[in-house]
Design an enzyme around this catalytic site. Structure first.
Site, mmCIF file in Angstrom:
data_model
loop_
_atom_site.group_PDB
_atom_site.id
_atom_site.type_symbol
_atom_site.label_atom_id
_atom_site.label_comp_id
_atom_site.label_asym_id
_atom_site.label_seq_id
_atom_site.Cartn_x
_atom_site.Cartn_y
_atom_site.Cartn_z
ATOM 1 N N GLU A 140 0.854 -1.184 0.000
ATOM 2 C CA GLU A 140 0.000 0.000 0.000
ATOM 3 C C GLU A 140 0.889 1.232 0.000
ATOM 4 O OE1 GLU A 140 -3.555 2.031 2.654
ATOM 5 O OE2 GLU A 140 -2.063 0.775 3.670
ATOM 6 N N TRP A 141 0.777 2.044 -1.063
ATOM 7 C CA TRP A 141 1.488 3.324 -1.052
ATOM 8 C C TRP A 141 0.581 4.341 -0.393
ATOM 9 C CZ3 TRP A 141 2.569 7.268 -5.481
ATOM 10 C CH2 TRP A 141 3.349 8.313 -4.967
ATOM 11 N N ARG A 142 0.961 4.776 0.796
ATOM 12 C CA ARG A 142 0.224 5.804 1.517
ATOM 13 C C ARG A 142 0.716 7.157 1.003
ATOM 14 N NH1 ARG A 142 -2.065 5.141 6.583
ATOM 15 N NH2 ARG A 142 -2.219 7.395 6.378
ATOM 16 N N ARG B 109 -4.994 9.032 2.687
ATOM 17 C CA ARG B 109 -5.794 9.039 3.902
ATOM 18 C C ARG B 109 -5.780 10.459 4.479
ATOM 19 N NH1 ARG B 109 -8.558 5.824 3.905
ATOM 20 N NH2 ARG B 109 -7.347 3.966 4.232
ATOM 21 N N HIS C 284 -13.312 5.116 8.854
ATOM 22 C CA HIS C 284 -12.580 4.976 10.107
ATOM 23 C C HIS C 284 -13.325 5.701 11.222
ATOM 24 C CE1 HIS C 284 -9.819 4.428 6.807
ATOM 25 N NE2 HIS C 284 -9.064 3.707 7.607
ATOM 26 N N LYS D 82 -14.347 -1.649 3.902
ATOM 27 C CA LYS D 82 -13.406 -1.713 5.026
ATOM 28 C C LYS D 82 -13.831 -0.743 6.117
ATOM 29 C CE LYS D 82 -8.988 0.080 6.288
ATOM 30 N NZ LYS D 82 -8.005 1.057 5.873
#
Length: 184
Positions: free
Chosen positions: A47-49, A83, A143, A170
């Protein structure tokens, strides 16, 4: 329940879970080095954040990193995530800019999955369909850092993301008691 699917020979949604390793480096060189090390060690998924990348606000720099790592990840599942701070990340860009970065990623030939903050997007269903037409799968995420919602709310959130067309729904929550963990 969502239908299982395959990316680069790896089944998602059934069997053993894949282990996804995040890349959170700030510089281009460090990102490329980390991706190279992870692929050499046969990471299943990376995962490239991009919210951690110092050049995240500059689309051409994001595009350059994607071009640089594309040859490295031919056999590795790649997830692209911006994010926002509200959702626990490091980035703060307007939604339109984030969607543009997601579009660059989807068109790059490097990315297999895009994480879309479902309830932060103005029209998430439309964006999910658009990215899927570009050939990438979409993880719809949400989230909650205040706690673990009631079971009815958890189901409602997952159902909304699934009905919105997400390939994967998710939820990340903050358990406050052992019971929260058991319910999950």
């Amino acid at each position: 329940m969502q239908e299982p699917f395959e990316i680069k020979g790896k089944r998602i949604g059934e069997g053993r879970p894949l282990i996804c390793i995040p890349v959170t480096e700030a510089g281009e060189e460090q990102i490329a080095e980390k991706v190279c090390r992870l692929t050499e060690h046969k990471a299943q998924m990376i995962e490239w954040r991009v919210d951690c990348f110092a050049g995240a606000a500059e689309p051409e720099r994001v595009r350059a990193v994607l071009e640089r790592i594309r040859p490295l990840v031919q056999e590795t599942v790649m997830l692209f995530t911006f994010r926002t701070r509200k959702q626990g990340g490091n980035g703060q860009l307007p939604e339109k800019q984030i969607l543009h970065l997601n579009e660059i990623a989807a068109k790059s030939g490097c990315i297999d999955l895009i994480d879309l903050e479902f309830f932060e997007a103005a029209r998430p269903e439309r964006e999910i369909r658009r990215f899927q037409r570009m050939g990438v799968r979409v993880i719809a995420s949400h989230h909650d850092f205040q706690g673990t919602p009631d079971d009815r709310i958890l189901r409602m959130l997952l159902d909304q993301m699934r009905q919105g067309g997400a390939d994967v729904a998710k939820l990340a929550v903050m358990p406050q008691r052992a019971d929260d963990v058991l319910r999950l």
